[in-house]
Design a protein around this motif. Structure first.
Motif, PDB file in Angstrom:
ATOM      1  N   UNK A   1      -2.096   3.941  -4.986  1.00 18.08           N
ATOM      2  CA  UNK A   1      -2.042   4.112  -6.223  1.00 18.08           C
ATOM      3  C   UNK A   1      -3.091   3.524  -7.194  1.00 18.08           C
ATOM      4  N   UNK A   2      -4.233   3.073  -6.502  1.00 22.08           N
ATOM      5  CA  UNK A   2      -5.421   2.695  -7.205  1.00 22.08           C
ATOM      6  C   UNK A   2      -6.415   4.007  -7.300  1.00 22.08           C
ATOM      7  N   UNK A   3      -7.737   3.621  -7.447  1.00 22.15           N
ATOM      8  CA  UNK A   3      -8.690   4.846  -7.553  1.00 22.15           C
ATOM      9  C   UNK A   3      -8.904   5.447  -6.192  1.00 22.15           C
ATOM     10  N   UNK A   4      -9.105   6.547  -6.576  1.00 20.08           N
ATOM     11  CA  UNK A   4      -9.256   7.469  -5.038  1.00 20.08           C
ATOM     12  C   UNK A   4     -10.154   6.694  -4.024  1.00 20.08           C
ATOM     13  N   UNK A   5     -11.344   5.996  -4.465  1.00 21.80           N
ATOM     14  CA  UNK A   5     -12.194   5.446  -3.562  1.00 21.80           C
ATOM     15  C   UNK A   5     -11.624   4.455  -2.679  1.00 21.80           C
ATOM     16  N   UNK A   6     -10.952   3.542  -3.867  1.00 17.25           N
ATOM     17  CA  UNK A   6     -10.239   2.455  -3.202  1.00 17.25           C
ATOM     18  C   UNK A   6      -8.945   2.690  -2.193  1.00 17.25           C
ATOM     19  N   UNK A   7      -8.439   3.977  -2.618  1.00 19.84           N
ATOM     20  CA  UNK A   7      -7.065   4.547  -1.796  1.00 19.84           C
ATOM     21  C   UNK A   7      -7.721   4.953  -0.426  1.00 19.84           C
ATOM     22  N   UNK A   8      -8.611   5.580  -0.445  1.00 16.45           N
ATOM     23  CA  UNK A   8      -9.117   6.152   0.792  1.00 16.45           C
ATOM     24  C   UNK A   8      -9.872   4.977   1.655  1.00 16.45           C
ATOM     25  N   UNK A   9     -10.188   4.071   0.785  1.00 17.86           N
ATOM     26  CA  UNK A   9     -10.860   2.906   1.772  1.00 17.86           C
ATOM     27  C   UNK A   9      -9.692   2.262   2.447  1.00 17.86           C
ATOM     28  N   UNK A  10      -8.475   2.324   1.709  1.00 21.54           N
ATOM     29  CA  UNK A  10      -7.355   1.634   2.420  1.00 21.54           C
ATOM     30  C   UNK A  10      -6.871   2.475   3.461  1.00 21.54           C
ATOM     31  N   UNK A  11      -6.867   3.487   3.441  1.00 15.73           N
ATOM     32  CA  UNK A  11      -6.507   4.444   4.778  1.00 15.73           C
ATOM     33  C   UNK A  11      -7.539   4.084   5.674  1.00 15.73           C
ATOM     34  N   UNK A  12      -8.822   4.473   5.535  1.00 10.14           N
ATOM     35  CA  UNK A  12      -9.803   3.964   6.398  1.00 10.14           C
ATOM     36  C   UNK A  12      -9.501   2.610   7.109  1.00 10.14           C
TER      37      UNK A  12
END
Length: 645
Positions: free
Chosen positions: A566-577
């Motif tokens: 639910x955060x910014x896209x870059x942060x969310x993608x970093x979480x998936x990575x």
């Protein structure tokens, strides 16, 4: 002076006049007429059979109006057309009218029961042609492995250590020329439901005798079994075998405690005095007359063979059976005493070589706190609940509590009628089933299994309290019976059909699983958006099983949910990575429409989360699309060597 309600009502109805004299002998033989069923009240039976056919035709026509691709929070329940409910209503009314006959016809009641099962359980396979539940595909994968390798590999997983059901399914598929069980697995639910319907009716007949009460018990059981354990799984066949064991035990190895010739009358004076003090003189009730007795050796052999079949098929069911028969043995109702010991020895002997595996992977016992085991749901905490989800949960709880409460009330009613043998058998069986909660929570499903295994006995008690075998019900009692059946059916529809949106698998889901296990690299771990995807579907699943799996699905990982979702896209993608990187430099990530429905139904994430994650990671250099169809996408995650350090 007894009340009028306690006197047998044996006055023939107008349409039955001239069929014979109704005396004491005729009352004793109600439901066991020597005349063919089509000649006993032909107008009534003909009209009822026509109503059953009308109901089935209406059901078949209604299937055309069901669209499973557009389901809301009320799942399949909201997608059923009005004609479907009319068809079910016709069958419910036909059931009660058939039960109200002076001499109810067993074959006609069986036809009504089969029709009820078809409408309730065959609707889903008729409109989807694919098995529901993601975990069914794991069972299909095990079956396909056995078909491909003509054997099991105990090092793969738990299923290969209890392979009875899978070996039988593989044999059936080979004989039928259908090597992929997905072609017939969807129909396991109506198949087992029909078999269980007849077994519950047979069990009630051995306990109480007659025709009217046994078939009502079978209807109530069918309408109360919302647990969803009839699907293509070891539990389905194990429960059916358990019912068969109960039928043999109750029909061949029991007598009314203290009755003449009763095994329970020998050496049980202290126990009999206690039972008489609690239950009164009615404890001498011998139960229904025995019409046929098997040779003792054949009876024991059949029970032990069926027990062995259960033991090699399922981990928990043998102990539920042993506890049930054990309590009945302790009450002096079942003899010989050593039978339950033999059943326990078979169960434990098979467990011993697998104890280390169970202990290391699951834990042998979860503790002796029955309350904690009963209240442990074994599932994650939901973020939010839709109105449909709330109704589904409350319907299940109502069936839980309502059934057990109705059974307790029924015990009181039956004791007043001196039907003590039935009360003792059914109550003892329910108590024995509940004892398993002092041993295991079974991954949060212990309470569900206790309800399932106690339901036949509770249904018998409730049916016997609602109707009397020796007389047809008066209009008020018939209306109450219809109300009880309709209430059960209504709650069942909510508990069974509402979650279908989360259980529904599409052809795209299955195709994506087939591609991954046929073409993917088994050395790469597989991460799912959430758990609702037909994993382990292929016979090659064993190769993937040797690769350590992620501990959580993506949306269930507490680290990911707490830090990135639910955060910014870059942060969310970093979480998936970051989440996928914990399991290795490469990994597959599967996102599908079935996961979207599951996440919505169980409140794992706000709507649109999975689609948004898919768009974001597709634009990231760490992810490459390796497979896509309209329902599912598989990404290959690759982390640079420099990033790994």
């Amino acid at each position: 002076m007894p009340g009028l309600d306690s006197l047998p009502q044996v006055i023939p109805r107008r349409e039955d006049a001239g069929t014979g004299t109704y005396g004491a002998a005729a009352v004793e033989g109600l439901g066991r007429s020597t005349e063919p069923w089509w000649r006993a009240g032909p107008r009534r039976n003909g009209a009822l059979l026509a109503a059953v056919l009308v109901g089935l035709v209406g059901w078949a026509v209604s299937l055309r109006g069901i669209d499973v691709d557009r389901l809301g929070s009320y799942g399949l329940l909201a997608a059923l057309p009005a004609l479907w409910f009319v068809a079910l209503g016709v069958l419910a009314i036909a059931a009660v009218v058939a039960l109200s006959a002076v001499r109810p016809s067993g074959p006609l009641l069986a036809c009504v029961g089969i029709a009820l099962v078809i409408v309730l359980y065959a609707t889903i396979p008729a409109v989807t042609d694919l098995p529901q539940y993601a975990y069914v595909y794991k069972h299909i994968g095990v079956t396909r492995f056995i078909e491909a390798h003509h054997g099991v590999d105990r090092s793969v997983d738990l299923y290969h250590r209890w392979p009875g059901f899978f070996a039988l399914a593989a044999f059936f598929g080979e004989v039928a020329g259908r090597p992929d069980p997905v072609t017939f697995a969807a129909w396991a639910e109506p198949f087992f439901a029909v078999v269980d319907l007849f077994l519950v009716a047979a069990l009630a007949r051995t306990v109480l005798g007659g025709t009217r009460v046994p078939w009502l018990a079978a209807y109530l059981f069918t309408a109360g079994n919302w647990i969803g354990q009839n699907y293509f799984a070891p539990q389905a066949i194990s429960f059916t075998l358990a019912l068969a064991i109960y039928v043999i035990v109750a029909g061949q190895l029991t007598r009314g405690p203290g009755s003449p010739g009763s095994p329970g009358g020998r050496g049980s004076g202290r126990r009999m005095r206690l039972l008489r003090r609690v239950l009164g003189s009615a404890v001498d009730d011998p139960g229904p007359p025995r019409t046929a007795t098997w040779p003792a050796g054949a009876t024991i052999a059949a029970i032990l063979v069926l027990t062995t079949a259960v033991v090699v098929s399922h981990q928990l069911t043998p102990y539920l059976i042993v506890l049930t028969v054990g309590v009945l043995t302790a009450l002096g109702v079942v003899r010989p005493r050593w039978l339950v010991a033999a059943m326990a020895v078979i169960s434990v002997a098979y467990l011993v070589p697998n104890v280390a595996y169970i202990r290391d992977h699951f834990g042998l016992f979860s503790g002796a706190d029955a309350v904690a085991n009963a209240t442990n749901s074994g599932v994650y905490v939901e973020l939010h609940k839709s109105a449909g989800k709330i109704l589904y949960a409350r319907a299940g709880l109502a069936l839980f509590g309502g059934t057990w409460l109705a059974a307790v009330v029924s015990v009181v009613v039956l004791l007043r009628r001196r039907a003590t043998r039935g009360v003792l058998l059914c109550s003892g069986a329910v108590i024995g089933t509940g004892l398993v909660l002092f041993l295991q929570t079974y991954g949060g499903e212990g309470r569900l299994r206790v309800f399932l295994f106690s339901l036949p006995w509770c249904a018998i008690l409730i049916a016997a309290a609602l109707l009397r075998e020796d007389s047809p019900p008066r209009p008020l009692r018939a209306a109450v019976t219809l109300g009880a059946l309709v209430t059960y059916l209504g709650l069942w529809l909510c508990a069974f059909y509402i979650p279908f949106d989360a259980n529904h698998m599409t052809r795209g889901d299955v195709a994506s699983a087939a591609w991954l296990y046929d073409h993917g690299d088994p050395r790469i771990p597989v991460m799912l958006g959430d758990t609702d995807w037909p994993g382990d579907y292929s016979p090659r699943y064993a190769e993937f099983a040797r690769t350590p799996k992620p501990s959580y699905a993506l949306l269930e990982d507490p680290v990911f949910r707490g830090n990135a979702l639910g955060r910014a896209p870059a942060t969310e993608t970093a979480g998936v990575i970051s989440t996928m990187g914990r399991y290795g430099p490469r990994g597959y990530l599967v996102l599908s429409q079935s996961q979207v429905a599951f996440a919505h139904s169980y409140g794992l994430a706000p709507d649109g989360t999975i689609a948004r994650i898919g768009r974001e990671i597709q634009a990231d250099r760490h992810f490459t699309v390796v497979y896509r169809n309209p329902d599912a996408t598989i990404y290959l995650f690759t982390r640079d060597a420099a990033e790994a350090h």
